[in-house]
Design a protein around this motif. Structure first.
Motif, PDB file in Angstrom:
ATOM      1  N   ALA A  74       0.807  -1.223   0.000  1.00 23.37           N
ATOM      2  CA  ALA A  74       0.000   0.000   0.000  1.00 23.37           C
ATOM      3  C   ALA A  74       0.834   1.265   0.000  1.00 23.37           C
ATOM      4  CB  ALA A  74      -0.919   0.000   1.220  1.00 23.37           C
ATOM      5  N   GLY A  75       2.140   1.131  -0.263  1.00 23.43           N
ATOM      6  CA  GLY A  75       2.993   2.307  -0.258  1.00 23.43           C
ATOM      7  C   GLY A  75       3.341   2.730   1.151  1.00 23.43           C
ATOM      8  N   SER A  76       3.866   3.940   1.290  1.00 20.75           N
ATOM      9  CA  SER A  76       4.304   4.385   2.605  1.00 20.75           C
ATOM     10  C   SER A  76       4.362   5.898   2.689  1.00 20.75           C
ATOM     11  CB  SER A  76       5.690   3.807   2.914  1.00 20.75           C
ATOM     12  OG  SER A  76       6.142   4.259   4.170  1.00 20.75           O
ATOM     13  N   ILE A  77       4.176   6.382   3.908  1.00 22.54           N
ATOM     14  CA  ILE A  77       4.427   7.780   4.248  1.00 22.54           C
ATOM     15  C   ILE A  77       5.566   7.796   5.258  1.00 22.54           C
ATOM     16  CG2 ILE A  77       3.510   9.816   5.435  1.00 22.54           C
ATOM     17  CD1 ILE A  77       0.780   9.142   4.247  1.00 22.54           C
ATOM     18  N   ILE A  78       6.629   8.531   4.962  1.00 23.86           N
ATOM     19  CA  ILE A  78       7.750   8.658   5.879  1.00 23.86           C
ATOM     20  C   ILE A  78       7.338   9.541   7.049  1.00 23.86           C
ATOM     21  CG2 ILE A  78      10.109   9.515   6.171  1.00 23.86           C
ATOM     22  CD1 ILE A  78       9.897   7.028   4.399  1.00 23.86           C
ATOM     23  N   VAL A  79       7.602   9.069   8.276  1.00 20.76           N
ATOM     24  CA  VAL A  79       7.322   9.864   9.475  1.00 20.76           C
ATOM     25  C   VAL A  79       8.623   9.983  10.268  1.00 20.76           C
ATOM     26  CG1 VAL A  79       5.869  10.145  11.508  1.00 20.76           C
ATOM     27  CG2 VAL A  79       4.979   8.927   9.507  1.00 20.76           C
ATOM     28  N   ILE A  80       8.982  11.220  10.595  1.00 22.69           N
ATOM     29  CA  ILE A  80      10.272  11.503  11.227  1.00 22.69           C
ATOM     30  C   ILE A  80      10.069  12.171  12.578  1.00 22.69           C
ATOM     31  CG2 ILE A  80      12.399  12.862  11.049  1.00 22.69           C
ATOM     32  CD1 ILE A  80      12.162  12.557   7.992  1.00 22.69           C
TER      33      ILE A  80
END
Length: 250
Positions: A110-116
């Motif tokens: 499902a893809g990804s969102i980078i969280v920092i």
């Protein structure tokens, strides 16, 4: 069985970040004496592709890939040094080159969102134009930075949706380093674990949904929205808010 792709599409097409927080208020238990946060990642602003809250950019939802930054002189957590191939950064490797690893291994595809996560006391940026360009190439859907970014023209040139708390002109190396990846992190006091669903709403804000609550959130939201619509209609016809809440929200 409904796929994660279908669930995420339903979120993006039908709901707002406020709808999700309303659902999480009902579903999440918090410690006594603790104010409920309902998944809201506070004080984040879109900086790409448009700066500022807007109703033009698209909503996005995808699983989180997490990175934690520390002060430059701090030691990395034990998990990073003991398992560098999974949670750390072998010598000579840049953190952003690992940005696609989680989504590549996630069977949901499902893809990804980078969280920092970035220490609050830092004033350098932890994401800039080169990092955003690499994320874009790797197929990352968005980046949510609990800290600072820079190179705004370059960020917007990538058209990668990027949210952050603030900006800087100073590069990462001045005071920060990537220390660990794919572990639970904290963004403004909200724990985000790898795989949690990040919902970026350019008008309302960013919300993190624990992955195991996604189905419950989708189930309860239509009922809550109907209740609010009934209350709003009654108020528009002259009913007091107190009476409307008592009738439709009780």
């Amino acid at each position: 069985m409904v796929s994660l792709h279908e669930q995420l599409a339903t979120l993006v097409e039908n709901y707002t970040a406020c709808d999700i927080s309303d659902a999480l208020l009902k579903l999440q238990k918090v410690a006594e004496g603790t104010a409920p946060r309902a998944g809201y990642l506070a004080d984040l602003t879109p900086f790409s592709p448009i700066t500022g809250r807007n109703d033009t950019a698209r909503k996005i939802a995808a699983p989180a890939t997490t990175f934690k930054f520390l002060n430059k002189g701090d030691n990395a957590p034990a998990i990073a040094t003991e398992s560098p191939d999974k949670h750390g950064f072998p010598p000579g490797k840049h953190w952003v080159d690992y940005a696609g690893d989680f989504q590549d291994a996630d069977p949901a595809n499902a893809g990804s969102i980078i969280v920092i996560e970035q220490p609050d006391e830092q004033y350098c940026a932890v994401t800039g134009g080169i990092m955003a360009t690499r994320m874009k190439y790797l197929g990352i859907k968005a980046a949510v930075v609990g800290g600072r970014v820079r190179d705004l023209r370059e960020l917007q040139g990538t058209e990668l949706p990027i949210w952050a708390r603030a900006t800087s002109t100073v590069g990462t190396g001045a005071e920060a380093k990537a220390a660990v990846r794919d572990v639970p992190i904290s963004v403004g006091g909200i724990t985000v674990s790898p795989g949690d669903i990040i919902f970026c709403d350019p008008m309302e804000g960013v919300v993190a949904i624990p992955r195991d609550l996604l189905g419950d959130v989708l189930e309860i939201m239509p009922k809550l929205i109907r209740m609010d619509e009934q209350a709003k209609e009654a108020v528009a016809q002259g009913m007091s808010v107190t009476d409307a809440f008592k009738k439709f929200r009780a």
